[in-house]
Scaffold this active site. Structure first.
Site, mmCIF file in Angstrom:
data_model
loop_
_atom_site.group_PDB
_atom_site.id
_atom_site.type_symbol
_atom_site.label_atom_id
_atom_site.label_comp_id
_atom_site.label_asym_id
_atom_site.label_seq_id
_atom_site.Cartn_x
_atom_site.Cartn_y
_atom_site.Cartn_z
ATOM 1 N N ASP A 246 -21.981 -5.575 -16.682
ATOM 2 C CA ASP A 246 -21.017 -5.774 -17.763
ATOM 3 C C ASP A 246 -21.456 -6.845 -18.750
ATOM 4 O OD1 ASP A 246 -18.873 -3.979 -17.571
ATOM 5 O OD2 ASP A 246 -18.118 -4.994 -15.796
ATOM 6 N N GLY B 121 -2.047 3.889 9.211
ATOM 7 C CA GLY B 121 -2.412 5.199 9.770
ATOM 8 C C GLY B 121 -2.300 6.318 8.761
ATOM 9 N N CYS C 118 -0.472 -0.674 2.252
ATOM 10 C CA CYS C 118 0.881 -0.426 2.774
ATOM 11 C C CYS C 118 1.993 -0.805 1.813
ATOM 12 C CB CYS C 118 1.115 -1.221 4.059
ATOM 13 S SG CYS C 118 0.046 -0.807 5.436
ATOM 14 N N GLU D 181 7.549 8.882 4.332
ATOM 15 C CA GLU D 181 6.659 9.712 3.514
ATOM 16 C C GLU D 181 7.197 10.079 2.146
ATOM 17 O OE1 GLU D 181 4.634 12.891 6.265
ATOM 18 O OE2 GLU D 181 6.696 12.584 6.904
ATOM 19 N N CYS E 162 -4.506 -3.768 -0.580
ATOM 20 C CA CYS E 162 -3.483 -3.511 0.433
ATOM 21 C C CYS E 162 -3.116 -2.046 0.311
ATOM 22 C CB CYS E 162 -2.253 -4.386 0.176
ATOM 23 S SG CYS E 162 -0.849 -3.909 1.200
#
Length: 1288
Positions: free
Chosen positions: A313, A755, A97, A1219, A95
């Site tokens: 691995d 975005g 966001c 931001e 994710c």
């Protein structure tokens, strides 16, 4: 979710899988459940869907269906899971966001033992007030800590789940024995029903690979172009899933999934004595971090072994554990060792073409034998290892004499490498320091890696080779001590003592489920209940996100006669185009046309920034032409057939260093100065100079760039559905490209799947190219970029190189600071000039320094053009400023927080550009952060920990922030809205902002609800469209909700004013009655709202102005622990205090802060862009580029919104927080550098090291220099061509 009946246990098993890797043909006999099958807003929501939405676990919503399915599958298998199971189930999901915290919070509501806070295991809660707690956050009684009401959720009832289809049950009880064959256009899929049939098919088609999970073949076919005309699927062959236990070992069928292997091994470990399960424990350790749950559910043990990836691995452990491969063919059976020769692919030790791997035998370990596994990757989860290792030693009974030794490494060559010679030479030696030194020298000699080795990080990998062996040495020494005590052997030696300070080297960082508290100020008790402003209202689309019913751009169903477009990009960094041969591409069936620059009727971009290349290319990834075909597959096939001839041009510039050398810049230097810097430098006690390198960052929005252009039959009209932050810019660009008026073009944006600045400028390019295709063919055109193409073409955050010179007094007061920054702008201007300006304006951060000089340049290089990105220069530039502070602290012998405090703004003052501001909230955030994080106590605890531990170090850092919001231009702050009231009383709101996941539509309806005094249920937002609100500004600069909120408020106030006489006449009437009356009296029920914008300007000639409407203040404290031997780190705790003033929606605002913080943390720790010396971006997908996962969230993560804070300027005194949280991620970076500095001090190495972001394990390990980093061979960079180059 794929559900199958287990043939052995007869139970129905459910698996979460990665949908894009599951071939349809492999699903014979399986039930498939997608998010649409779990629940729907039209019928009934499943509790998982309800809770993830109401816990605010969705923002853009693009990743939400995947999260829902991972959680749903977990609950189908474990209706009351543990928190560890929840973490494991979600570790494979990404994710960008939310920062993951609210997603986990929703999952925890299902968990058995939800710990709540349980601070540090004391059983106390951080909300229990201590009497001496001075923090105002704790004293306030109006502080809320609940963002959702758990009691309101519907309960989970496992009896109401979908049953396994009875017809599939019948099929499973009486399995189909005949061979199933599926014929595709180019590939034939054959699924035999019996083992005999499989062997016959393998003999008939020896070249055909066996395919089970498709986790290795799938990506190779997709990205490397591997092609197999016949695929054999042994999914129905029960013999390949047989597990048998014997007294001396375990045989596991090659068809068993890695998830199943993990369960089998865990069961064996619980049944057998420890001495017999050494190999199994080592395998289990790696199975926990190998890929994610979804991949482990699909990938098979046999496929993993046979793929023989150099980074495997499990193979190194199986090799040292003496595993044997049981092979079968029509000829019969045979056994071969899983040896170095097999792993190197030597024909003599390999399978014959007609053989298949039936099972793998793993023997028990024995007494006096020790097996360990090690791995180090870019991050803990979902990352391929840089280096891994399997190590085994067997001692002569009762002694420390080596009888057998086996060491195998992955990641240090084209195949898994065995250090056979070194091991042989150490036989008979005692397990002591002398042996350790010799072993390290021999290992480095034998496991050699050339300087140009693929994957790079060569010196780091060499260091890990010996660091891992040292860890093994210590582990074995510990175990030997335990063994020797009960068995005193006559004349036995005394083993070397391990100092207590070394013991921490033995412990790996364990994944723990993050805990934390979110604090915000509750609304005034007098506020009406139906007024939603200031309340944690769920995201408007939250439930639709969770059910998969939220429509994104590419979810729009196929339109009649629609065609697909694919882009052809440059493979050269700077070259002349000699010729383009399209003939072979046009011959491919389904290909309709190829769009080139000649087809553009209007303007082809700008002189320096062409939409489609003409005559020359300026970077790898520049778009040259576009193929239009009936299907996506045909278009992509045609791309490969287009032949472009180039002629290389010079000079080719990739790095900032080269750009400075060639004087290659995009725009003039930007400069701000105050005081007399030269004079100040003469009067200070000390001067320090340094350099800072900050790497770029990929936006990695979950929804890649996409557009659908539909031409209408009349007047050259176009409907454009596009994923963008700036539909008006797309509209204008398409207009000029097609040479038609703007009024014929309508851009629609329903919602955008993330975005972060990456969808401001670039969508216009894709929209314009697709529009040219639509105009030329007369058909609708759909253009959807793959992740690889998106990352290659679009550019990201600007890499930065900064130089500073700082003059200060011995008490830490900074008197002069000179910073010069260079950013890598790429091949065109884009936003680079603006980024340079913002960077320079914001460089001072929270500090009042009387003599300053800031200079900035944007470099012109042959890389894809870098563009806007959340924070817009601030996260890179301010890292330079904060690095200065750290350097000053080191020279003064003071902690960095003391230097920060001493130099911070304290009273109403003016910035370097002469804008006045009051730092009161900044100081409050700083003090609250120190208090709520118990910073000073923890600083002492960190120092105590570091004294006691040599190979692990902790670091703690607290960072203040003054972030300026807005565009620095008044015209960019204007906004408009259109509000319609319909005769039934329902209201449609439209505004100029775009829903990117930041909840702007939710906030706009909260504003409209308050202004119109009606419940939110009356209100609706359909989409953002250039036809309803024209000439909009990009949704960016943290200001979307501010400006559009004012416009919506204005429209609602106009409407309410019109309704006033009617309401006065009938004050007891209902809203519906008032609206009906207004319509009868011919009162307009539609209004345009407008906000003229905050005043903002900057005069660069004078170096002064009021560029920003207001500031957001904040502070973050983070604590980390690093492993000095591997460079790994874990985040122990983060506390953030942010000044949001009066939040419109605390749930959304806290979500924005957390999401930005985690994204910033990624920038500063794991997200590393790698370029080849030819300018090709290597990191073009989640394999190579690592954004934070759920396991990267700090173990304790607290976010507080500063209470009782006001700003008269904005709507309802709120602030834009989109931001600002990004830079606070640097608190993790500075905590890491604090820990590294502690390690360097202890090793008597200079503390001043070049600051380089991201602080990857490679950087951390090499900065913690020790005897292992000193013993590795170093290459002269002039003697070879490196695999990758640093562009910052």
């Amino acid at each position: 979710m794929v559900s199958k009946r287990d043939p052995t246990s007869q139970e129905i098993r459910h698996f979460s899988v990665t949908a894009c890797l599951v071939p349809i043909c492999s699903l014979y006999g399986a039930a498939v459940t997608t998010v649409e099958g779990v629940g729907s807003i039209k019928t009934r929501l499943h509790p998982v869907q309800e809770r993830i939405a109401k816990s605010h676990g969705t923002q853009c919503g693009f990743c939400t269906p995947g999260m829902v399915m991972s959680m749903y599958t977990l609950l189908r298998n474990h209706p009351q899971p543990s928190e560890e199971q929840l973490l494991e189930a979600l570790a494979g999901n990404l994710c960008r966001c939310t920062g993951y915290r609210p997603i986990l919070a929703s999952g925890k509501t299902f968990c058995l033992e939800s710990n709540g806070c349980q601070q540090k295991g004391t059983g106390k809660c951080c909300l229990d007030l201590e009497e001496n707690d001075s923090s105002s956050l704790c004293r306030k009684r109006d502080i809320c800590t609940e963002l959702f009401v758990k009691e309101a959720f519907q309960p989970l009832d496992p009896t109401q789940e979908l049953i396994f289809p009875p017809e599939l049950l019948r099929m499973a009880e009486d399995p189909e024995k005949r061979t199933l064959t599926f014929h595709g256009e180019r590939v034939t899929w054959i699924s035999p029903g019996t083992f005999k049939d499989l062997l016959e098919l393998k003999a008939k088609h020896p070249e055909a690979p066996l395919i089970l999970g498709n986790t290795s073949l799938g990506p190779a076919m997709r990205s490397k172009g591997h092609f197999h005309p016949i695929l054999l699927s042994p999914a129905r062959i029960s013999e390949l899933n047989v597990v048998s236990k014997t007294n001396d070992g375990l045989t596991i069928g090659a068809g068993c999934s890695l998830a199943h292997v993990k369960d089998i091994l865990a069961e064996r470990v619980s049944e057998l004595p420890e001495e017999k399960t050494q190999t199994y424990r080592a395998l289990l350790k790696h199975l926990k971090s190998l890929a994610g749950q979804q991949i482990r559910n699909m990938a098979s043990l046999g496929g993993h072994i046979i793929s023989r990836h150099s980074y495997s691995d499990l193979n190194p452990i199986l090799a040292v554990g003496n595993a044997t491969l049981n092979l079968t063919s029509e000829e019969g059976t045979r056994r071969i060792p899983l040896s170095e020769h097999f792993l190197a692919g030597l024909a003599s030790a390999d399978l014959k073409p007609e053989e298949i791997l039936e099972s793998v035998y793993i023997p028990h370990s024995q007494k006096w034998e020790f097996v360990s596994a090690f791995r180090q990757a870019q991050c803990q989860q979902n990352a391929l290892p840089d280096v891994n290792a399997g190590m085994r030693v067997l001692f002569k009974e009762g002694t420390d004499i080596i009888e057998d030794l086996s060491i195998t490494y992955g990641g240090v060559g084209a195949a898994t490498v065995s250090a056979h010679k070194s091991c042989q030479q150490l036989l008979g030696r005692q397990w002591d320091e002398l042996m350790l030194d010799e072993a390290c020298r021999r290992l480095l000699d034998e496991v050699s890696l050339p300087g140009w080795a693929p994957g790079g990080r060569v010196e780091f990998k060499r260091t890990l080779v010996v660091s891992f062996f040292f860890k093994f040495y210590l582990q074995v020494l510990q175990e030997l001590k335990k063994l020797i005590r009960p068995f005193p052997v006559p004349n036995s030696r005394h083993y070397p003592e391990i100092s207590d300070r070394f013991l921490s080297a033995l412990e790996d960082f364990q994944g723990t489920v993050p805990q934390g508290v979110q604090r915000y100020q509750s609304v005034d008790s007098h506020q009406p209940l139906q007024d939603p402003v200031g309340r944690p209202v769920m995201h408007l689309s939250g439930l639709k996100h969770a059910t998969g019913e939220a429509e994104f751009c590419d979810d729009i169903p196929m339109v009649d006669k629609e065609l697909h477009m694919a882009l052809v990009t440059s493979t050269r960094a700077y070259a002349k185009i000699i010729s383009i041969d399209l003939s072979k591409a046009l011959e491919i069936p389904g290909v309709v046309d190829v769009i080139t620059a000649k087809d553009i009727p209007g303007t082809n971009g700008t002189e320096d920034d062409k939409l489609l290349a003409v005559d020359e290319v300026l970077c790898v990834g520049q778009i040259i032409c576009a193929v239009v075909a009936e299907t996506d597959v045909q278009a992509k096939r045609a791309i490969e057939k287009i032949k472009i001839t180039y002629e290389e041009l010079e000079p080719i510039i990739f790095t900032i260093e080269d750009a400075i050398k060639h004087n290659s810049f995009l725009c003039p230097e930007k400069k701000l100065e105050q005081g007399n810097i030269e004079e100040a430098f003469e009067k200070v006690d000390q001067i320090v100079e340094g350099e800072v390198h900050v790497g770029g960052q990929e936006h990695f929005y979950m929804e890649t760039q996409r557009v659908l252009v539909i031409p209408k039959t009349e007047d050259k009209e176009l409907d454009i559905y596009v994923s963008t932050q700036d539909p008006a810019h797309v509209q204008k660009t398409v207009s000029s490209t097609l040479n038609i008026p703007i009024n014929r073009i309508t851009c629609h944006v329903k919602r955008v799947g993330g975005g972060f600045g990456g969808k401001i400028g670039r969508p216009a390019v894709f929209g314009a190219i697709a529009a040219v295709g639509a105009l030329k063919t007369g058909h609708p055109i759909r253009l959807v970029l793959d992740r690889e193409d998106d990352m290659l073409i679009t550019g990201g955050r600007h890499p930065l190189f900064g130089k500073y010179k700082v003059g200060f007094m011995n008490n830490g007061r900074i008197k002069a600071l000179d910073i010069e920054c260079f950013i890598n702008g790429g091949c065109t201007l884009d936003d680079s000039e603006l980024v340079t300006e913002f960077l320079i304006l914001k460089l001072e951060n929270a500090y009042k320094i009387r003599n300053l000089r800031f200079r900035g340049r944007a470099c012109l290089t042959n890389l894809p053009s870098n563009t806007a990105f959340r924070g817009f220069g601030f996260p890179q530039g301010t890292l330079v400023t904060e690095s200065c502070i750290t350097a000053v602290a080191a020279k003064c012998g003071l902690p960095p927080e003391k230097i920060r405090e001493k130099n911070m703004y304290r009273t109403v003052d003016k910035t370097i550009y002469k804008q006045a501001f009051n730092p009161e909230s900044l100081i409050r955030c700083w003090n609250e952060c120190l208090d709520t994080s118990s910073f000073h106590n923890r600083r002492m605890q960190v120092e105590e920990f570091n004294k006691k531990n040599y190979w692990k170090k902790r670091g703690i850092a607290v960072i203040p922030m003054k972030f300026s919001v807005g565009f620095a231009a008044t015209s960019y702050h204007q906004a408009a809205a259109l509000v319609h009231i319909y005769t039934d009383g329902s209201v449609l709101v439209t505004h100029g902002g775009n829903e990117l996941g930041q909840g702007i539509h939710t906030k706009m309806l909260q504003v409209a609800s308050r202004e119109l005094k009606i419940p939110m249920s009356y209100l609706h937002i359909c989409e953002t469209s250039t036809a309803t609100v024209p000439n909009t500004i990009a949704t960016a600069a943290s200001i979307g909700a501010d400006t559009n909120g004012r416009a919506v408020q204005n429209a609602c106030q106009i409407l309410l004013k019109r309704l006033e006489p009617i309401i006065k006449k009938n004050p007891e009437g209902t809203w519906e009655e008032w609206i009906e009356a207004a319509f009868e009296q011919r009162i307009s029920l539609s209004a345009t709202g407008y906000f003229r914008g905050y005043k903002a300007f900057m005069d660069w000639e004078k170096g002064e102005g009021d560029p920003f409407p207001y500031y957001v203040y904040g502070a973050a404290c983070s604590e980390v622990e690093i492993d000095c031997l591997t460079g790994a780190h874990k985040k122990i705790r983060t506390d953030i205090v942010m000044d949001a003033c009066c939040s419109l929606n605390p749930a959304i605002d806290i979500g924005q802060i957390e999401g930005a913080f985690i994204q910033g943390m990624g920038l500063y720790t794991t997200e590393e862009l790698k370029y080849s010396p030819e300018g090709v971006l290597y990191s073009r997908g989640p394999d190579e580029y690592k954004i934070p996962t759920i396991s990267d969230v700090p173990e304790e993560f607290n976010v507080s919104l500063l209470p009782s804070s006001q700003t008269p300027l904005t709507i309802y005194s709120s602030k834009g927080l989109g931001e600002s949280g990004m830079f606070l991620g640097s608190s993790v970076f500075f905590a890491i550098t604090d820990a590294v500095a502690a390690a360097r001090r202890e090793r008597d190495i200079a503390e001043d090291f070049t600051v380089k972001s991201p602080a990857t394990p490679e950087w951390v390990r090499m900065a913690c220099a020790d005897r292992f980093t000193e013993m590795i061979p170093r290459d002269d960079p002039k003697t070879f061509k490196p695999w990758s180059i640093t562009v910052a």
